[in-house]
Scaffold this active site. Sequence first.
Site, PDB file in Angstrom:
ATOM      1  CE  LYS A 156      -2.535   0.408   3.721  1.00  0.00           C
ATOM      2  NZ  LYS A 156      -2.242   1.527   4.495  1.00  0.00           N
ATOM      3  NE  ARG A 201       1.641  -7.445  13.388  1.00  0.00           N
ATOM      4  CZ  ARG A 201       3.239  -7.671  13.275  1.00  0.00           C
ATOM      5  NH1 ARG A 201       3.405  -7.838  11.991  1.00  0.00           N
ATOM      6  NH2 ARG A 201       3.645  -7.346  14.420  1.00  0.00           N
TER       7      ARG A 201
END
Length: 207
Positions: A29, A160
Amino acid sequence: MATPETAPPEATATRGARLLIIGPPGAGKGTQAAKIAERYGVPAISTGDIFRANIKGGTELGTQVQQIIERGELVPDSLTNEIVADRLQQPDAAEGFLLDGYPRTVDQVAALDAMLAPVGAELDAVILIEADVDEVVARLLKRAELEGRADDTEAVIRHRQEVYAEQTAPLVALFSERGKLVTVDGLGTVDGVAERIASGLDAQLGR
Protein backbone atom coordinates in the site's frame (compact mmCIF):
# COMPACT_ATOMS: atom_id res chain seq x y z
CA MET A 1 9.25 22.58 -21.83
CA ALA A 2 5.89 20.98 -22.64
CA THR A 3 3.08 23.28 -23.67
CA PRO A 4 -0.57 22.59 -22.78
CA GLU A 5 -0.96 21.19 -26.31
CA THR A 6 1.98 18.80 -26.03
CA ALA A 7 1.90 17.88 -22.33
CA PRO A 8 1.25 14.23 -21.59
CA PRO A 9 -2.44 13.53 -20.78
CA GLU A 10 -1.81 12.62 -17.15
CA ALA A 11 -0.02 15.91 -16.55
CA THR A 12 -3.21 17.82 -17.25
CA ALA A 13 -6.15 15.45 -16.97
CA THR A 14 -5.34 13.72 -13.70
CA ARG A 15 -4.39 16.63 -11.46
CA GLY A 16 -6.22 16.86 -8.17
CA ALA A 17 -8.47 14.37 -6.43
CA ARG A 18 -9.55 13.56 -2.89
CA LEU A 19 -8.59 9.95 -2.35
CA LEU A 20 -8.28 7.27 0.32
CA ILE A 21 -6.25 4.07 0.03
CA ILE A 22 -7.04 0.93 2.03
CA GLY A 23 -5.11 -2.33 1.99
CA PRO A 24 -3.90 -5.15 4.24
CA PRO A 25 -0.43 -5.15 5.81
CA GLY A 26 2.09 -6.40 3.26
CA ALA A 27 0.03 -5.59 0.17
CA GLY A 28 2.37 -2.80 -0.94
CA LYS A 29 0.00 0.00 0.00
CA GLY A 30 2.77 2.45 0.89
CA THR A 31 4.55 1.99 -2.43
CA GLN A 32 1.34 2.45 -4.41
CA ALA A 33 0.29 5.45 -2.30
CA ALA A 34 3.46 7.29 -3.33
CA LYS A 35 2.80 6.56 -7.00
CA ILE A 36 -0.84 7.67 -6.80
CA ALA A 37 0.07 10.90 -5.00
CA GLU A 38 2.68 11.71 -7.65
CA ARG A 39 0.32 10.94 -10.53
CA TYR A 40 -2.44 13.19 -9.21
CA GLY A 41 -0.16 15.89 -7.86
CA VAL A 42 -1.53 15.64 -4.31
CA PRO A 43 0.13 15.08 -0.93
CA ALA A 44 0.12 11.57 0.54
CA ILE A 45 -1.11 11.98 4.10
CA SER A 46 -0.38 9.11 6.48
CA THR A 47 -1.51 9.52 10.08
CA GLY A 48 1.16 7.02 11.12
CA ASP A 49 3.87 9.15 9.49
CA ILE A 50 2.50 12.28 11.18
CA PHE A 51 2.55 10.57 14.57
CA ARG A 52 6.09 9.21 14.07
CA ALA A 53 7.42 12.57 12.86
CA ASN A 54 6.01 14.33 15.91
CA ILE A 55 7.38 11.70 18.29
CA LYS A 56 10.82 11.97 16.68
CA GLY A 57 10.66 15.76 16.78
CA GLY A 58 9.67 15.81 20.45
CA THR A 59 6.62 18.01 19.84
CA GLU A 60 3.75 18.37 22.29
CA LEU A 61 1.64 16.15 20.04
CA GLY A 62 4.46 13.63 19.81
CA THR A 63 4.71 13.45 23.59
CA GLN A 64 0.96 12.90 23.88
CA VAL A 65 0.95 10.15 21.27
CA GLN A 66 4.02 8.43 22.72
CA GLN A 67 2.46 8.30 26.17
CA ILE A 68 -0.72 6.80 24.75
CA ILE A 69 1.20 4.16 22.78
CA GLU A 70 3.41 3.29 25.75
CA ARG A 71 0.25 2.61 27.77
CA GLY A 72 -0.74 0.13 25.05
CA GLU A 73 -3.77 2.21 24.08
CA LEU A 74 -5.04 3.43 20.71
CA VAL A 75 -4.76 7.11 19.82
CA PRO A 76 -8.30 8.45 20.44
CA ASP A 77 -10.45 9.55 17.52
CA SER A 78 -10.68 13.09 18.89
CA LEU A 79 -6.91 13.58 18.63
CA THR A 80 -6.58 11.83 15.26
CA ASN A 81 -9.49 13.85 13.81
CA GLU A 82 -7.89 17.08 15.01
CA ILE A 83 -4.55 16.20 13.40
CA VAL A 84 -6.14 15.28 10.06
CA ALA A 85 -8.35 18.39 10.03
CA ASP A 86 -5.29 20.58 10.58
CA ARG A 87 -3.33 18.79 7.82
CA LEU A 88 -6.16 19.09 5.29
CA GLN A 89 -6.29 22.86 5.83
CA GLN A 90 -2.69 23.28 4.65
CA PRO A 91 -2.25 24.86 1.19
CA ASP A 92 -0.83 21.78 -0.55
CA ALA A 93 -4.05 19.85 0.16
CA ALA A 94 -6.36 22.49 -1.31
CA GLU A 95 -6.76 20.67 -4.64
CA GLY A 96 -6.77 17.16 -3.22
CA PHE A 97 -4.96 14.58 -1.11
CA LEU A 98 -4.41 10.87 -0.63
CA LEU A 99 -5.24 9.62 2.86
CA ASP A 100 -3.53 6.49 4.19
CA GLY A 101 -4.41 5.09 7.61
CA TYR A 102 -7.40 7.37 8.15
CA PRO A 103 -10.34 6.99 8.40
CA ARG A 104 -10.20 3.57 10.07
CA THR A 105 -13.71 3.55 11.55
CA VAL A 106 -17.20 4.60 10.49
CA ASP A 107 -17.08 7.36 13.14
CA GLN A 108 -13.88 8.69 11.58
CA VAL A 109 -15.59 8.67 8.16
CA ALA A 110 -18.31 10.88 9.66
CA ALA A 111 -15.64 13.20 11.05
CA LEU A 112 -13.94 13.41 7.64
CA ASP A 113 -17.29 14.13 5.98
CA ALA A 114 -17.72 17.03 8.41
CA MET A 115 -14.24 18.38 7.61
CA LEU A 116 -14.92 18.42 3.88
CA ALA A 117 -18.53 19.66 4.02
CA PRO A 118 -17.74 23.39 4.52
CA VAL A 119 -15.99 23.52 1.13
CA GLY A 120 -18.63 21.36 -0.54
CA ALA A 121 -16.20 18.48 -1.04
CA GLU A 122 -16.17 14.74 -0.47
CA LEU A 123 -13.92 11.80 -1.19
CA ASP A 124 -13.77 11.21 -4.94
CA ALA A 125 -12.61 7.60 -4.75
CA VAL A 126 -11.47 4.93 -2.30
CA ILE A 127 -8.81 2.53 -3.57
CA LEU A 128 -9.13 -0.92 -1.99
CA ILE A 129 -6.07 -3.08 -2.58
CA GLU A 130 -6.94 -6.74 -2.19
CA ALA A 131 -4.46 -9.59 -1.88
CA ASP A 132 -4.63 -13.31 -1.18
CA VAL A 133 -3.93 -13.77 2.53
CA ASP A 134 -1.59 -16.75 2.06
CA GLU A 135 0.44 -14.82 -0.52
CA VAL A 136 0.73 -11.79 1.75
CA VAL A 137 1.68 -13.93 4.76
CA ALA A 138 4.41 -15.63 2.72
CA ARG A 139 5.69 -12.21 1.59
CA LEU A 140 5.77 -10.86 5.15
CA LEU A 141 7.45 -13.98 6.54
CA LYS A 142 10.19 -13.59 3.94
CA ARG A 143 10.61 -9.93 4.81
CA ALA A 144 10.74 -10.76 8.53
CA GLU A 145 13.49 -13.30 7.86
CA LEU A 146 15.53 -10.86 5.77
CA GLU A 147 15.15 -8.04 8.31
CA GLY A 148 15.62 -10.24 11.38
CA ARG A 149 12.14 -9.62 12.79
CA ALA A 150 11.93 -12.66 15.06
CA ASP A 151 8.63 -11.49 16.57
CA ASP A 152 6.89 -11.53 13.19
CA THR A 153 5.79 -15.15 13.33
CA GLU A 154 3.15 -16.60 11.02
CA ALA A 155 0.59 -16.55 13.84
CA VAL A 156 1.25 -12.87 14.56
CA ILE A 157 1.11 -11.93 10.88
CA ARG A 158 -2.15 -13.84 10.32
CA HIS A 159 -3.68 -12.16 13.38
CA ARG A 160 -2.83 -8.73 11.94
CA GLN A 161 -4.54 -9.73 8.69
CA GLU A 162 -7.66 -10.80 10.61
CA VAL A 163 -7.75 -7.55 12.60
CA TYR A 164 -7.40 -5.54 9.38
CA ALA A 165 -10.25 -7.46 7.73
CA GLU A 166 -12.54 -6.93 10.73
CA GLN A 167 -11.74 -3.21 10.99
CA THR A 168 -12.13 -2.42 7.32
CA ALA A 169 -15.24 -4.48 6.50
CA PRO A 170 -17.65 -1.70 7.63
CA LEU A 171 -15.67 0.92 5.67
CA VAL A 172 -15.63 -1.19 2.52
CA ALA A 173 -19.40 -1.66 2.79
CA LEU A 174 -19.97 2.06 3.39
CA PHE A 175 -17.86 3.29 0.48
CA SER A 176 -19.30 0.61 -1.77
CA GLU A 177 -22.79 1.90 -0.99
CA ARG A 178 -21.61 5.42 -1.84
CA GLY A 179 -20.27 4.20 -5.18
CA LYS A 180 -16.74 5.34 -4.38
CA LEU A 181 -14.91 2.01 -4.20
CA VAL A 182 -12.18 1.08 -6.69
CA THR A 183 -11.09 -2.51 -5.97
CA VAL A 184 -7.71 -3.61 -7.29
CA ASP A 185 -5.77 -6.88 -7.15
CA GLY A 186 -2.60 -6.04 -5.20
CA LEU A 187 -0.55 -9.05 -6.31
CA GLY A 188 1.91 -8.83 -9.17
CA THR A 189 4.63 -6.36 -10.11
CA VAL A 190 4.64 -2.86 -8.62
CA ASP A 191 4.11 -1.33 -12.07
CA GLY A 192 1.37 -3.82 -12.93
CA VAL A 193 -0.58 -2.98 -9.79
CA ALA A 194 -0.01 0.75 -10.40
CA GLU A 195 -1.48 0.40 -13.91
CA ARG A 196 -4.57 -1.36 -12.54
CA ILE A 197 -5.04 1.38 -9.96
CA ALA A 198 -4.64 4.13 -12.57
CA SER A 199 -7.15 2.45 -14.87
CA GLY A 200 -9.68 1.98 -12.04
CA LEU A 201 -9.30 5.54 -10.82
CA ASP A 202 -9.61 7.02 -14.31
CA ALA A 203 -12.87 5.13 -14.75
CA GLN A 204 -14.17 6.22 -11.34
CA LEU A 205 -13.20 9.85 -11.82
CA GLY A 206 -14.33 10.00 -15.43
CA ARG A 207 -10.90 10.95 -16.76
